[in-house]
Scaffold this active site. Structure first.
Site, short mmCIF file in Angstrom:
data_model
loop_
_atom_site.label_atom_id
_atom_site.label_comp_id
_atom_site.label_asym_id
_atom_site.label_seq_id
_atom_site.Cartn_x
_atom_site.Cartn_y
_atom_site.Cartn_z
N PHE A 155 41.97 44.25 35.27
CA PHE A 155 42.21 42.89 35.70
C PHE A 155 43.61 42.75 36.33
O PHE A 155 44.58 43.28 35.82
CB PHE A 155 42.09 41.92 34.52
CG PHE A 155 41.98 40.50 34.95
CD1 PHE A 155 40.80 40.00 35.48
CD2 PHE A 155 43.07 39.65 34.84
CE1 PHE A 155 40.71 38.69 35.89
CE2 PHE A 155 42.99 38.33 35.25
CZ PHE A 155 41.81 37.84 35.77
N GLU A 162 38.36 37.45 51.45
CA GLU A 162 38.19 37.38 50.00
C GLU A 162 39.40 38.02 49.33
O GLU A 162 39.97 38.98 49.85
CB GLU A 162 36.88 38.08 49.64
CG GLU A 162 36.49 38.14 48.19
CD GLU A 162 36.30 36.80 47.49
OE1 GLU A 162 37.23 35.99 47.50
OE2 GLU A 162 35.23 36.60 46.89
N ASP A 163 39.79 37.50 48.18
CA ASP A 163 40.93 38.08 47.47
C ASP A 163 40.58 39.45 46.89
O ASP A 163 41.30 40.41 47.07
CB ASP A 163 41.45 37.13 46.37
CG ASP A 163 40.35 36.64 45.42
OD1 ASP A 163 39.17 36.96 45.65
OD2 ASP A 163 40.68 35.93 44.45
N ARG A 183 49.04 32.66 39.91
CA ARG A 183 48.76 32.66 41.35
C ARG A 183 50.02 32.69 42.21
O ARG A 183 50.01 33.18 43.34
CB ARG A 183 47.98 31.39 41.74
CG ARG A 183 46.56 31.34 41.22
CD ARG A 183 45.78 30.31 42.00
NE ARG A 183 44.59 29.84 41.29
CZ ARG A 183 43.42 30.45 41.30
NH1 ARG A 183 43.26 31.56 41.99
NH2 ARG A 183 42.41 29.95 40.64
N ASP A 215 34.91 42.66 43.14
CA ASP A 215 34.80 43.31 41.83
C ASP A 215 33.38 43.90 41.74
O ASP A 215 33.12 44.97 42.27
CB ASP A 215 35.09 42.22 40.78
CG ASP A 215 35.20 42.74 39.36
OD1 ASP A 215 34.62 43.79 39.06
OD2 ASP A 215 35.84 42.08 38.53
P1 XMP Z 1 32.55 39.73 41.95
O1 XMP Z 1 32.32 40.45 40.67
O2 XMP Z 1 31.49 38.73 42.22
O3 XMP Z 1 33.90 38.92 41.69
O4 XMP Z 1 32.81 40.69 43.10
C1 XMP Z 1 34.61 38.41 42.74
C2 XMP Z 1 35.50 37.29 42.27
O5 XMP Z 1 35.91 37.49 40.93
C3 XMP Z 1 37.28 37.22 40.77
N1 XMP Z 1 37.95 38.42 40.27
C4 XMP Z 1 39.21 38.50 39.82
N2 XMP Z 1 40.16 37.57 39.75
N3 XMP Z 1 41.64 39.17 38.86
C5 XMP Z 1 41.38 37.90 39.25
O6 XMP Z 1 42.28 37.07 39.18
C6 XMP Z 1 40.75 40.17 38.90
O7 XMP Z 1 41.04 41.30 38.52
C7 XMP Z 1 39.45 39.81 39.41
N4 XMP Z 1 38.31 40.52 39.61
C8 XMP Z 1 37.42 39.64 40.15
C9 XMP Z 1 37.78 36.81 42.11
O8 XMP Z 1 37.86 35.40 42.13
C10 XMP Z 1 36.76 37.24 43.09
O9 XMP Z 1 36.62 36.32 44.14
MG MG Z 2 38.45 34.01 43.13
#
Ligand code: XMP
Ligand code: MG
Length: 176
Positions: free
Chosen positions: A154, A101-102, A167, A105
């Site tokens: 962010f 996972e990238d 990206r 959050d």
């Molecule tokens: P949750 O809240 O479900 O979110 O853990 C996970 C997904 O949310 C995106 N995400 C971000 N994408 N910058 C981004 O470009 C951020 O700071 C950020 N925070 C969350 C991301 O796709 C991740 O898979």
């Molecule tokens: Mg994502």
């Protein structure tokens, strides 16, 4: 040098060298821990494609990769609702699965998705996240490999986007 993407300004947060070094370290750990095994890497699109590719290149063990798509993000706010899960066509039964996972959050995306993977009865299931925002995480998740723990701000770059842009940046930038 601050950059502008859509309406926001971003400052550099992690350099290309820092990211590459950390990705290499995670790959080396996985190489050690999965010696003699053949893990199936499942990368979650779109955001993790660069991390997954760079990590995968450093894996020296026998391994496979597959990609799936989950979407839960609109603009700068995570909705946490997984709207799509496409491409989960790999056979997971009895496999040692590592989710890539990238960023984690709130944790809601993975928390909601993991039971769907567990339904396939993998032999083991671990998570590798390049970035983790511990202050924002509300769902109980065990992250086995984390690249960087970062503040709840962010970020974009290295696969991560702000409404589709950013990206392609080699570095990771944080909103000002
Ligand atoms: P949750 O809240 O479900 O979110 O853990 C996970 C997904 O949310 C995106 N995400 C971000 N994408 N910058 C981004 O470009 C951020 O700071 C950020 N925070 C969350 C991301 O796709 C991740 O898979
Ligand atoms: Mg994502």
């Amino acid at each position: 040098m601050p950059i502008k993407v859509h309406d926001k300004t971003f400052d550099i947060y992690l350099s290309e060298a820092e990211i590459q070094q950390r990705v290499k370290e995670i790959a080396e750990t996985i190489n050690k821990e999965y010696q003699g095994k053949r893990p199936l890497i499942i990368a979650i699109l779109n955001g993790s494609f660069m991390f997954a590719a760079d990590l995968f290149k450093h894996l020296t063990i026998d391994t496979e990769i597959s990609f799936i798509k989950l979407a839960s993000y609109k603009g700068m706010k995570s909705t946490g609702n997984v709207v799509t899960s496409i491409g989960l066509d790999a056979e997971l039964y009895g496999k040692d699965v590592i989710i890539i996972e990238d960023i984690v959050d709130t944790g809601k995306t993975l928390y909601n998705f993991l039971p769907k993977l567990k339904d396939h009865h993998p032999a083991s299931l671990k998570i590798a996240a390049l970035l983790h925002k511990p202050e924002a995480t509300k769902f109980p998740l065990t992250l086995d490999y984390v690249g960087f723990s970062i503040p709840d701000k962010f970020v974009i770059g290295y696969g991560l986007d702000y409404d589709g842009r950013g990206r392609n940046l080699k570095e990771i930038y944080q909103v000002v």
